[in-house]
Design an enzyme around this catalytic site. Sequence first.
Site, PDB file in Angstrom:
ATOM      1  N   ASP A  28       0.780  -1.226   0.000  1.00  0.00           N
ATOM      2  CA  ASP A  28       0.000   0.000   0.000  1.00  0.00           C
ATOM      3  C   ASP A  28       0.820   1.288   0.000  1.00  0.00           C
ATOM      4  N   CYS A  70     -15.444  -5.847 -18.501  1.00  0.00           N
ATOM      5  CA  CYS A  70     -16.618  -5.141 -17.959  1.00  0.00           C
ATOM      6  C   CYS A  70     -17.771  -5.155 -18.968  1.00  0.00           C
ATOM      7  N   CYS A 129     -21.472  -3.267 -18.829  1.00  0.00           N
ATOM      8  CA  CYS A 129     -21.868  -3.010 -17.426  1.00  0.00           C
ATOM      9  C   CYS A 129     -21.383  -1.630 -16.968  1.00  0.00           C
ATOM     10  N   CYS A 135     -22.169   4.987  -7.582  1.00  0.00           N
ATOM     11  CA  CYS A 135     -21.313   5.894  -6.795  1.00  0.00           C
ATOM     12  C   CYS A 135     -22.099   7.154  -6.402  1.00  0.00           C
ATOM     13  N   CYS A 155     -15.392   3.205   1.848  1.00  0.00           N
ATOM     14  CA  CYS A 155     -16.663   2.994   1.146  1.00  0.00           C
ATOM     15  C   CYS A 155     -16.492   1.755   0.277  1.00  0.00           C
ATOM     16  N   CYS A 200     -18.978   0.692  -4.816  1.00  0.00           N
ATOM     17  CA  CYS A 200     -18.706   0.309  -6.213  1.00  0.00           C
ATOM     18  C   CYS A 200     -18.248  -1.141  -6.309  1.00  0.00           C
ATOM     19  N   CYS A 220     -20.393  -4.693  -8.043  1.00  0.00           N
ATOM     20  CA  CYS A 220     -19.747  -5.357  -9.182  1.00  0.00           C
ATOM     21  C   CYS A 220     -20.175  -6.826  -9.299  1.00  0.00           C
TER      22      CYS A 220
HETATM   23  C1  B12 Z   1      -4.228   6.090  -3.616  1.00  0.00           C
HETATM   24  C2  B12 Z   1      -5.077   4.872  -3.316  1.00  0.00           C
HETATM   25  C3  B12 Z   1      -6.435   5.081  -3.095  1.00  0.00           C
HETATM   26  C4  B12 Z   1      -7.110   6.411  -3.369  1.00  0.00           C
HETATM   27  C5  B12 Z   1      -7.305   6.532  -4.910  1.00  0.00           C
HETATM   28  C6  B12 Z   1      -7.985   5.268  -5.491  1.00  0.00           C
HETATM   29  C7  B12 Z   1      -7.595   4.899  -6.894  1.00  0.00           C
HETATM   30  N1  B12 Z   1      -8.548   4.324  -7.605  1.00  0.00           N
HETATM   31  O1  B12 Z   1      -6.466   5.063  -7.327  1.00  0.00           O
HETATM   32  C8  B12 Z   1      -8.416   6.280  -2.525  1.00  0.00           C
HETATM   33  C9  B12 Z   1      -8.161   6.834  -1.135  1.00  0.00           C
HETATM   34  C10 B12 Z   1      -9.648   6.965  -3.107  1.00  0.00           C
HETATM   35  C11 B12 Z   1      -8.537   4.766  -2.455  1.00  0.00           C
HETATM   36  C12 B12 Z   1      -9.734   4.106  -2.240  1.00  0.00           C
HETATM   37  C13 B12 Z   1      -9.861   2.726  -2.202  1.00  0.00           C
HETATM   38  N2  B12 Z   1      -8.861   1.817  -2.181  1.00  0.00           N
HETATM   39 CO1  B12 Z   1      -7.011   2.281  -2.508  1.00  0.00          CO
HETATM   40  N3  B12 Z   1      -5.193   2.542  -2.905  1.00  0.00           N
HETATM   41  C14 B12 Z   1      -4.507   3.585  -3.253  1.00  0.00           C
HETATM   42  C15 B12 Z   1      -3.049   3.213  -3.509  1.00  0.00           C
HETATM   43  C16 B12 Z   1      -2.222   3.643  -2.307  1.00  0.00           C
HETATM   44  C17 B12 Z   1      -2.435   3.814  -4.788  1.00  0.00           C
HETATM   45  C18 B12 Z   1      -3.325   3.644  -6.037  1.00  0.00           C
HETATM   46  C19 B12 Z   1      -2.912   4.605  -7.074  1.00  0.00           C
HETATM   47  O2  B12 Z   1      -1.752   4.678  -7.432  1.00  0.00           O
HETATM   48  N4  B12 Z   1      -3.865   5.427  -7.548  1.00  0.00           N
HETATM   49  C20 B12 Z   1      -3.572   6.530  -8.384  1.00  0.00           C
HETATM   50  C21 B12 Z   1      -4.035   6.384  -9.811  1.00  0.00           C
HETATM   51  C22 B12 Z   1      -3.046   7.145 -10.684  1.00  0.00           C
HETATM   52  O3  B12 Z   1      -4.019   5.074 -10.154  1.00  0.00           O
HETATM   53  P1  B12 Z   1      -5.130   4.353 -10.998  1.00  0.00           P
HETATM   54  O4  B12 Z   1      -6.518   4.291 -10.583  1.00  0.00           O
HETATM   55  O5  B12 Z   1      -4.470   3.081 -11.240  1.00  0.00           O
HETATM   56  O6  B12 Z   1      -5.187   5.363 -12.210  1.00  0.00           O
HETATM   57  C23 B12 Z   1      -5.061   4.956 -13.446  1.00  0.00           C
HETATM   58  C24 B12 Z   1      -6.354   5.190 -14.205  1.00  0.00           C
HETATM   59  O7  B12 Z   1      -6.932   6.400 -13.794  1.00  0.00           O
HETATM   60  C25 B12 Z   1      -5.819   5.133 -15.554  1.00  0.00           C
HETATM   61  N5  B12 Z   1      -6.318   6.138 -16.458  1.00  0.00           N
HETATM   62  C26 B12 Z   1      -6.264   7.461 -16.382  1.00  0.00           C
HETATM   63  N6  B12 Z   1      -6.819   7.989 -17.456  1.00  0.00           N
HETATM   64  C27 B12 Z   1      -7.200   6.954 -18.225  1.00  0.00           C
HETATM   65  C28 B12 Z   1      -7.808   6.926 -19.449  1.00  0.00           C
HETATM   66  C29 B12 Z   1      -8.071   5.681 -19.990  1.00  0.00           C
HETATM   67  C30 B12 Z   1      -8.692   5.660 -21.315  1.00  0.00           C
HETATM   68  C31 B12 Z   1      -7.746   4.474 -19.318  1.00  0.00           C
HETATM   69  C32 B12 Z   1      -8.052   3.138 -19.877  1.00  0.00           C
HETATM   70  C33 B12 Z   1      -7.141   4.538 -18.077  1.00  0.00           C
HETATM   71  C34 B12 Z   1      -6.885   5.772 -17.571  1.00  0.00           C
HETATM   72  O8  B12 Z   1      -4.407   5.359 -15.512  1.00  0.00           O
HETATM   73  C35 B12 Z   1      -4.094   5.815 -14.220  1.00  0.00           C
HETATM   74  C36 B12 Z   1      -2.624   5.650 -13.898  1.00  0.00           C
HETATM   75  O9  B12 Z   1      -2.154   4.330 -14.079  1.00  0.00           O
HETATM   76  C37 B12 Z   1      -3.139   1.651  -3.658  1.00  0.00           C
HETATM   77  C38 B12 Z   1      -1.921   0.880  -3.126  1.00  0.00           C
HETATM   78  C39 B12 Z   1      -0.746   1.014  -4.088  1.00  0.00           C
HETATM   79  N7  B12 Z   1       0.408   1.426  -3.597  1.00  0.00           N
HETATM   80  O10 B12 Z   1      -0.895   0.762  -5.252  1.00  0.00           O
HETATM   81  C40 B12 Z   1      -4.423   1.304  -2.859  1.00  0.00           C
HETATM   82  C41 B12 Z   1      -5.349   0.209  -3.448  1.00  0.00           C
HETATM   83  C42 B12 Z   1      -5.515   0.465  -4.927  1.00  0.00           C
HETATM   84  N8  B12 Z   1      -6.618   0.463  -2.770  1.00  0.00           N
HETATM   85  C43 B12 Z   1      -7.285  -0.594  -2.485  1.00  0.00           C
HETATM   86  C44 B12 Z   1      -8.573  -0.599  -1.906  1.00  0.00           C
HETATM   87  C45 B12 Z   1      -9.071  -1.923  -1.350  1.00  0.00           C
HETATM   88  C46 B12 Z   1      -9.342   0.576  -1.857  1.00  0.00           C
HETATM   89  C47 B12 Z   1     -10.823   0.703  -1.453  1.00  0.00           C
HETATM   90  C48 B12 Z   1     -11.709  -0.441  -1.920  1.00  0.00           C
HETATM   91  C49 B12 Z   1     -10.872   0.871   0.093  1.00  0.00           C
HETATM   92  C50 B12 Z   1     -12.266   1.172   0.662  1.00  0.00           C
HETATM   93  N9  B12 Z   1     -13.122   0.165   0.794  1.00  0.00           N
HETATM   94  O11 B12 Z   1     -12.554   2.295   1.015  1.00  0.00           O
HETATM   95  C51 B12 Z   1     -11.214   2.050  -2.138  1.00  0.00           C
HETATM   96  C52 B12 Z   1     -11.727   1.824  -3.563  1.00  0.00           C
HETATM   97  C53 B12 Z   1     -12.089   3.091  -4.300  1.00  0.00           C
HETATM   98  C54 B12 Z   1     -11.962   2.929  -5.814  1.00  0.00           C
HETATM   99  N10 B12 Z   1     -13.051   2.822  -6.526  1.00  0.00           N
HETATM  100  O12 B12 Z   1     -10.815   2.870  -6.309  1.00  0.00           O
HETATM  101  C55 B12 Z   1      -6.550  -1.869  -2.924  1.00  0.00           C
HETATM  102  C56 B12 Z   1      -7.182  -2.385  -4.208  1.00  0.00           C
HETATM  103  C57 B12 Z   1      -7.275  -3.890  -4.332  1.00  0.00           C
HETATM  104  C58 B12 Z   1      -7.895  -4.233  -5.669  1.00  0.00           C
HETATM  105  N11 B12 Z   1      -8.825  -5.167  -5.687  1.00  0.00           N
HETATM  106  O13 B12 Z   1      -7.563  -3.669  -6.673  1.00  0.00           O
HETATM  107  C59 B12 Z   1      -5.066  -1.307  -3.087  1.00  0.00           C
HETATM  108  C60 B12 Z   1      -4.231  -1.984  -4.165  1.00  0.00           C
HETATM  109  C61 B12 Z   1      -4.395  -1.444  -1.695  1.00  0.00           C
HETATM  110  C62 B12 Z   1      -3.872  -2.844  -1.415  1.00  0.00           C
HETATM  111  N12 B12 Z   1      -2.584  -2.980  -1.144  1.00  0.00           N
HETATM  112  O14 B12 Z   1      -4.580  -3.815  -1.443  1.00  0.00           O
HETATM  113  N13 B12 Z   1      -7.340   4.152  -2.659  1.00  0.00           N
HETATM  114  S1  SF4 Z   2     -19.410  -3.100 -11.770  1.00  0.00           S
HETATM  115 FE1  SF4 Z   2     -17.617  -4.404 -12.172  1.00  0.00          FE
HETATM  116  S2  SF4 Z   2     -18.039  -5.357 -14.173  1.00  0.00           S
HETATM  117 FE2  SF4 Z   2     -19.454  -3.614 -13.945  1.00  0.00          FE
HETATM  118  S3  SF4 Z   2     -18.356  -1.922 -14.936  1.00  0.00           S
HETATM  119 FE3  SF4 Z   2     -17.853  -1.819 -12.754  1.00  0.00          FE
HETATM  120  S4  SF4 Z   2     -15.953  -2.951 -12.586  1.00  0.00           S
HETATM  121 FE4  SF4 Z   2     -16.831  -3.509 -14.553  1.00  0.00          FE
HETATM  122  S1  SF4 Z   3     -15.576   3.848  -3.019  1.00  0.00           S
HETATM  123 FE1  SF4 Z   3     -16.510   3.706  -5.042  1.00  0.00          FE
HETATM  124  S2  SF4 Z   3     -18.715   4.074  -4.739  1.00  0.00           S
HETATM  125 FE2  SF4 Z   3     -17.658   4.753  -2.876  1.00  0.00          FE
HETATM  126  S3  SF4 Z   3     -17.384   6.942  -3.268  1.00  0.00           S
HETATM  127 FE3  SF4 Z   3     -15.479   5.915  -3.895  1.00  0.00          FE
HETATM  128  S4  SF4 Z   3     -15.748   5.551  -6.074  1.00  0.00           S
HETATM  129 FE4  SF4 Z   3     -17.787   6.043  -5.235  1.00  0.00          FE
END
Ligand code: B12
Ligand code: SF4
Ligand code: SF4
Length: 356
Positions: free
Chosen positions: A114, A169, A172, A179, A222, A225, A229
């Site tokens: 993390d 996906c 879906c 959210c 939270c 989402c 799924c």
């Molecule tokens: C910062 C972080 C958060 C932030 C940002 C979340 C996020 N989605 O990145 C916050 C605080 C919101 C968060 C929340 C959660 N997190 Co978090 N988080 C992290 C952390 C520390 C870094 C992730 C990261 O680098 N995010 C930054 C962005 C840049 O990354 P990204 O989403 O991959 O972004 C990419 C896309 O946006 C994409 N993109 C951008 N533009 C475009 C355009 C196109 C066309 C496409 C295809 C893609 C694309 O490219 C970006 C860069 O690669 C990781 C641990 C780690 N060190 O990796 C855990 C991690 C991702 N989190 C985790 C979890 C469990 C959660 C929560 C479920 C916790 C909860 N229940 O509250 C929520 C889920 C929210 C969600 N829907 O993501 C787990 C996920 C496990 C899994 N199944 O994937 C991790 C891996 C922690 C762990 N060690 O297990 N988290």
């Molecule tokens: S709910 Fe799951 S399967 Fe549906 S769009 Fe989101 S990540 Fe994909």
């Molecule tokens: S964890 Fe998912 S559903 Fe909850 S606020 Fe963040 S993006 Fe929205």
Amino acid sequence: MLQAGFHEAASLPLAALREPHLQAWLDAGHAGEMDWMVRHARVRRDPERAFPRTRSVTVGLFEFGAVAPSASNARLAHYASGKDYHLVIKDMLRAAAADLIQRAPGVWTRSFVDAGPLNEKRCAELAGLGFIGKHTNLIVPDRGSWFFLGLLLTSLTVDAATAPQAERCGTCTACLDICPTKAFPAPFVLDARRCISYLTIELRGVIPRELRALMGTWVFGCDLCLEACPWNRFAVRTAAGPFAPRPATQRDLNSWLQLTPAEFEVLFQDSAVQRTGWRGFLRNVLVACGNNGNSALLELVHAWTRDADPLLRLHAHWALWRMAPAATHFWRQQCLDNETDPQVLEEIQLCLQESN
Ligand code: B12
Ligand code: SF4
Ligand code: SF4
């Protein structure tokens, strides 16, 4: 990794790790106050330079399971309902490293869970473990997404990983639709500033007013989402072992409103909830009370409007206004005369205006 307890593991050469959209995501401001994400960007842009001894990354996956939410009117995310995963997964990574060193003496290792400067879900995707869904988390087709990821960096070379899995996906949009704060500006992209997980865990100060009413009764994290799924129908449904929900933390809002800093420290001493701190937790509880609207909580919420901390006073005023917009009008006028903090004053004035 499997001997150390991980349910699944896969490796990729470090050279294969790239994040093409990272800079655009940061430039759009989606990281909010997570300044460490900006600091880590240099490493993430060129991981080989940052870790010159590393040749490969092994990703470990540990399923924590998700039980049905408790009957409490205050919701903690599944992942935070048991022991702090940072502690558990780190121990497992240490065990995996020790095992590897025994089998390959002289190998160099480093582990992250993390908090490290690498994107764990991206590593898992590139290692072929699963695909990133529109909710931006990793999905493993026969497991769903209720799991933690951890990384073991080593000086051992590995063959190129199997090709990443195709995204599945389809049409879906369940996660995007559910959210409540509309945190996805587009599929696969999360604006953390709007995510309840960020607002309740990472944000230190005032929760933006326009988002509070959308946050429901989440007091830490939270899961909406992920719960929506359809791939999670394949997930483990019983949380056991260290990640089983602890009965002591399954309290309701009435109880949380009376939580002292000392109790918080004891109750969450080895829990991920520590991250938000007592002050942040109480702030979240007050927002949840406003959204819950139960008038039996009015008196306890009211008491927080006299707290020494302006952050808690501000959220308590907002919660009271949500719970009983008209009832507190006279009393709030009195508060206005005594309040000195400009942000709290502004909050009271907004509440008064909107109750008229
Ligand atoms: C910062 C972080 C958060 C932030 C940002 C979340 C996020 N989605 O990145 C916050 C605080 C919101 C968060 C929340 C959660 N997190 Co978090 N988080 C992290 C952390 C520390 C870094 C992730 C990261 O680098 N995010 C930054 C962005 C840049 O990354 P990204 O989403 O991959 O972004 C990419 C896309 O946006 C994409 N993109 C951008 N533009 C475009 C355009 C196109 C066309 C496409 C295809 C893609 C694309 O490219 C970006 C860069 O690669 C990781 C641990 C780690 N060190 O990796 C855990 C991690 C991702 N989190 C985790 C979890 C469990 C959660 C929560 C479920 C916790 C909860 N229940 O509250 C929520 C889920 C929210 C969600 N829907 O993501 C787990 C996920 C496990 C899994 N199944 O994937 C991790 C891996 C922690 C762990 N060690 O297990 N988290
Ligand atoms: S709910 Fe799951 S399967 Fe549906 S769009 Fe989101 S990540 Fe994909
Ligand atoms: S964890 Fe998912 S559903 Fe909850 S606020 Fe963040 S993006 Fe929205």
